[in-house]
Design a protein around this motif. Structure first.
Motif, short mmCIF file in Angstrom:
data_model
loop_
_atom_site.label_atom_id
_atom_site.label_comp_id
_atom_site.label_asym_id
_atom_site.label_seq_id
_atom_site.Cartn_x
_atom_site.Cartn_y
_atom_site.Cartn_z
N THR A 77 12.73 -28.78 7.17
CA THR A 77 12.69 -28.73 5.71
C THR A 77 13.09 -27.35 5.21
N SER A 78 13.68 -27.34 4.01
CA SER A 78 14.31 -26.12 3.51
C SER A 78 13.36 -25.21 2.74
N GLY A 79 12.24 -25.76 2.27
CA GLY A 79 11.37 -24.97 1.41
C GLY A 79 11.87 -24.92 -0.02
N LEU A 80 12.96 -25.62 -0.31
CA LEU A 80 13.54 -25.60 -1.66
C LEU A 80 13.22 -26.88 -2.43
N GLN A 81 12.53 -27.81 -1.79
CA GLN A 81 12.14 -29.03 -2.48
C GLN A 81 10.82 -28.80 -3.18
N MET A 82 10.69 -29.39 -4.36
CA MET A 82 9.50 -29.17 -5.17
C MET A 82 8.64 -30.42 -5.21
N ASP A 83 7.36 -30.26 -5.02
CA ASP A 83 6.43 -31.37 -5.20
C ASP A 83 6.11 -31.48 -6.69
N GLN A 84 6.47 -32.60 -7.29
CA GLN A 84 6.37 -32.76 -8.74
C GLN A 84 4.92 -32.79 -9.21
N LEU A 85 4.02 -33.19 -8.36
CA LEU A 85 2.63 -33.29 -8.77
C LEU A 85 1.98 -31.92 -8.79
N THR A 86 2.24 -31.13 -7.77
CA THR A 86 1.57 -29.84 -7.66
C THR A 86 2.43 -28.70 -8.23
N ARG A 87 3.73 -28.98 -8.46
CA ARG A 87 4.69 -27.97 -8.89
C ARG A 87 4.85 -26.86 -7.84
N LEU A 88 4.49 -27.16 -6.63
CA LEU A 88 4.66 -26.17 -5.57
C LEU A 88 5.81 -26.61 -4.68
N SER A 89 6.46 -25.63 -4.07
CA SER A 89 7.51 -25.98 -3.14
C SER A 89 6.91 -26.65 -1.91
N ILE A 90 7.63 -27.63 -1.38
CA ILE A 90 7.25 -28.20 -0.10
C ILE A 90 7.59 -27.15 0.95
N PRO A 91 6.61 -26.74 1.77
CA PRO A 91 6.86 -25.58 2.63
C PRO A 91 7.99 -25.80 3.63
N ALA A 92 8.67 -24.71 3.93
CA ALA A 92 9.76 -24.78 4.91
C ALA A 92 9.18 -24.92 6.31
N GLU A 93 9.73 -25.83 7.06
CA GLU A 93 9.43 -25.96 8.49
C GLU A 93 10.77 -26.14 9.15
N PHE A 94 11.19 -25.16 9.93
CA PHE A 94 12.53 -25.29 10.51
C PHE A 94 12.59 -24.64 11.89
N ILE A 95 13.51 -25.15 12.68
CA ILE A 95 13.76 -24.58 14.00
C ILE A 95 14.48 -23.24 13.81
N ARG A 96 13.93 -22.17 14.38
CA ARG A 96 14.59 -20.88 14.21
C ARG A 96 15.31 -20.42 15.48
N SER A 97 14.93 -21.04 16.60
CA SER A 97 15.55 -20.62 17.84
C SER A 97 15.62 -21.78 18.82
N LEU A 98 16.75 -21.88 19.49
CA LEU A 98 16.91 -22.93 20.50
C LEU A 98 17.68 -22.34 21.67
N ARG A 99 17.12 -22.49 22.87
CA ARG A 99 17.77 -21.92 24.05
C ARG A 99 18.00 -23.01 25.07
N VAL A 100 19.17 -22.97 25.70
CA VAL A 100 19.51 -23.94 26.73
C VAL A 100 19.82 -23.18 28.01
N THR A 101 19.22 -23.63 29.11
CA THR A 101 19.59 -23.08 30.41
C THR A 101 19.98 -24.23 31.33
N TYR A 102 20.80 -23.91 32.35
CA TYR A 102 21.15 -24.92 33.35
C TYR A 102 21.02 -24.28 34.72
N ALA A 103 20.25 -24.93 35.59
CA ALA A 103 19.99 -24.40 36.93
C ALA A 103 19.50 -22.95 36.84
N GLY A 104 18.70 -22.68 35.81
CA GLY A 104 18.09 -21.37 35.67
C GLY A 104 18.93 -20.33 34.95
N ALA A 105 20.20 -20.65 34.71
CA ALA A 105 21.08 -19.66 34.08
C ALA A 105 21.28 -19.99 32.60
#
Lengths: 320, 270
Positions: free
Chosen positions: B191-219
């Motif tokens: 989620t981007s954190g830019l969506q607004m909850d109309q009932l509370t008038r608060l932004s829907i909090p951002a939850e996002f992947i910030r890092s992703l690492r791939v290894t193969y055979a340890g490398a």
């Protein structure tokens, strides 16, 4: 709702098949050419009226009158089903009701929150009717209400002013009967299908099933819930004892269950084609042009929106 | 990269104001914006046009602004020399969508992902080479509302499968002298954190992947630093070389420091 095209494409190119179908469907062709919202309701069963929607994208000229809206009259009261796509459209519907019956409007039923069905609710704000929706609609409204409001403004400009969804006052978890006096509307809340908060109604008195957007006829369906869920719900709806159905988009009424044939075929082609694409390693970028391409030509606005359905189906089915 | 949020936040406001505009691709303002962004991300380093060696494919009109597929192919000559790809969506609230670093030569030969696009925008990729050159390519995308558009679909089901990972090997496992395309995906609302909850008038909090690492055979194979411009269920396609039978591991971390892991042994049979 119909998925909207971007603002610089107010009139998407229509497939060649449209004109052929337009001729076959006489009335539809007239509506398509007229681009003005209907003002005269059609009584598809005794006391059950439909104000037919247009197979277009929203504009200031058509008042976002894209969905089939209407009302049911009992002995004591009137129920409005989907108040329309804008304040102006809702007012047309209200005038149509008042021209037919002096009975009070006690129930305002929203089959789902898409703007072409729900934004006309503001036209009924002062009549004291309860607002009946699926129990998950408030969450969808909270998440999307502002986005839909801005979208409608972009499409209709100033003509959108005052359009709004009313806050639900009665939520349906599973089933609910609305008694209009000698006439009961049986409401059913569905699991995720067209959206994640679809409501359908059965008028037992006349054997009429009001599907909301669980049924599309003629206009390309739009997938915003769950493809697998929609197929299951449609199958269950087909088994209901009804003579006719009022689709969310398409003619005011179609025979039931025969009227579900095109949608059933479409959803199956979409699911099987998308599954096959995923299995073959076809990416989400290439899938829209390669999944059930023949279907795009079979529906109004199909060329504009079929690819979006493939994308939505792909998003869902890749996690099956 | 550490100074990125500060610098790019300062550039964010005009993008939001124009979010509904239908400005053409080649206006002076767009050119100026890209100059500013380059300055913020790469400082004074020169950025040259990549020409035919870098093929960027994006649908000219997005079917879904919240899920725009982006594909990038490097020429055979250039591919082994590219160490990183920066993906920039000029008009998005946080323009630098992702930086993808190669852990092995050629890993970025064919790179794919899916992004959100908040307004009609130029989308730039900049390839960084082992001799520190920066090569750019751009495409104009017509799409609007991807960052603030709420997610559709079956949200409950999406929540339940959060953290699940998928591996796709359309051409099978890698073999001697045979690098293959690989796609990894993680189920996550991003989620981007830019969506607004109309009932509370608060932004829907951002939850996002910030890092992703791939290894193969340890490398190491791939390292992604990503942001809210990446679409829900972050998905990355890359190229994998190596012997069959190794273990492919994916580690993803979101902005709440939740860790998600997946591993698969890639058998020889294609």
């Amino acid at each position: 709702m119909a998925w909207r095209s971007e603002p610089d494409r107010l009139t998407p190119a229509r497939p060649a098949a449209t004109s052929r179908r337009g001729v076959l469907l006489g009335l539809g062709a007239v509506l398509l050419a007229a681009a003005a919202p209907a003002t005269r309701p059609i009584e598809v069963a005794p006391g059950l009226f439909v104000l037919p929607g247009l197979d277009e994208d929203a504009s200031a000229a058509n008042l976002d009158a894209l969905a089939n809206t209407g009302f049911v009259i009992g002995r004591d009261a009137v129920a409005v089903i989907d108040p329309g796509g804008s304040l102006a459209h809702g007012r047309l519907l209200r005038q149509a009701i008042e021209a037919v019956t002096p009975l009070p409007i006690r129930h305002l039923v929203l089959t789902h929150v898409h703007p072409d069905h729900a934004m006309g609710a503001a036209a009924f704000a002062d009549c004291g009717a309860e607002v009946v929706t699926h129990s998950r609609l408030p969450a969808a409204l909270a998440q999307r209400g502002e986005f839909y409001r801005r979208m409608l403004e972009r499409e209709m400009g100033e003509a959108a002013a005052g359009s709004a969804v009313l806050a639900p006052t009665r939520l349906v978890q599973d089933r609910l009967d609305l008694d209009l006096g000698g006439r009961v509307l049986a409401l059913q809340a569905h699991p995720p299908a067209h959206t994640d908060h679809d409501l359908s109604l059965l008028d037992g008195t006349t054997g009429t099933l009001w599907t909301g957007d669980l049924l599309f006829v003629r206009r390309i369906p739009s997938l915003d819930g769950s493809l697998s869920g929609w197929m299951l719900e449609l199958e269950a709806l087909r088994a209901k004892e009804a003579l006719r159905a009022v689709p969310g988009h398409g003619p005011p009424a179609v025979p039931w269950p025969a009227g579900a044939a095109d949608l059933t075929r479409y959803l199956l082609a979409l699911r099987d084609g998308t599954r096959a694409a995923i299995a073959a390693g076809i990416g989400i970028a290439e899938a829209p042009a390669r999944v059930a391409p023949e279907e795009a030509a079979r529906w109004r606005l199909g060329e504009a929106y079929h690819g979006r359905n493939v994308t939505a189906a792909y998003r869902e089915l890749e996690w099956e | 990269m550490r100074r990125r949020p500060l610098l790019l936040a300062a550039l964010a406001a005009p993008a939001i104001a124009r979010a509904q505009g239908i400005e053409p691709a080649d206006t002076p303002r767009r050119a100026e914006r890209w100059r500013d962004l380059k300055q913020a991300i790469f400082g004074d380093r020169p950025v040259e046009p990549a020409g035919a060696a870098l093929d960027l494919s994006v649908p000219p009109r997005a079917l879904d602004a919240a899920l725009v597929p982006v594909g990038l192919a490097l020429s055979a000559d250039l591919a082994p020399r590219v160490t990183a790809i920066h993906l920039v969506i000029d008009e998005n609230p946080l323009p630098l969508a992702a930086t993808v670093r190669a852990g092995q030569p050629g890993a970025l030969r064919a790179l794919t992902t899916r992004v959100r696009v908040d307004a009609y925008t130029n989308l730039h990729v900049v390839a960084e080479t082992d001799d520190a050159r920066l090569l750019e390519a751009a495409r104009f995308v017509k799409a609007a509302g991807g960052c603030s558009a709420p997610m559709g679909g079956d949200l409950e089901a999406a929540r339940q499968r959060m953290g699940r990972m998928r591996l796709t090997l359309p051409e099978g496992s890698p073999g001697p002298d045979r690098a293959v395309p690989v796609q990894v995906a993680i189920s996550h609302p991003n989620t981007s954190g830019l969506q607004m909850d109309q009932l509370t008038r608060l932004s829907i909090p951002a939850e996002f992947i910030r890092s992703l690492r791939v290894t193969y055979a340890g490398a190491p194979v791939l390292e992604v630093a990503s942001d809210i411009s990446i679409a829900e269920n972050p998905t990355f396609g890359f190229t994998l070389a190596g012997r069959p039978g190794g273990e492919l591991r994916v580690l993803a971390i979101d902005n709440r420091d939740r860790r998600f892991e997946g591993h698969w042994t890639l058998n020889g049979a294609g």
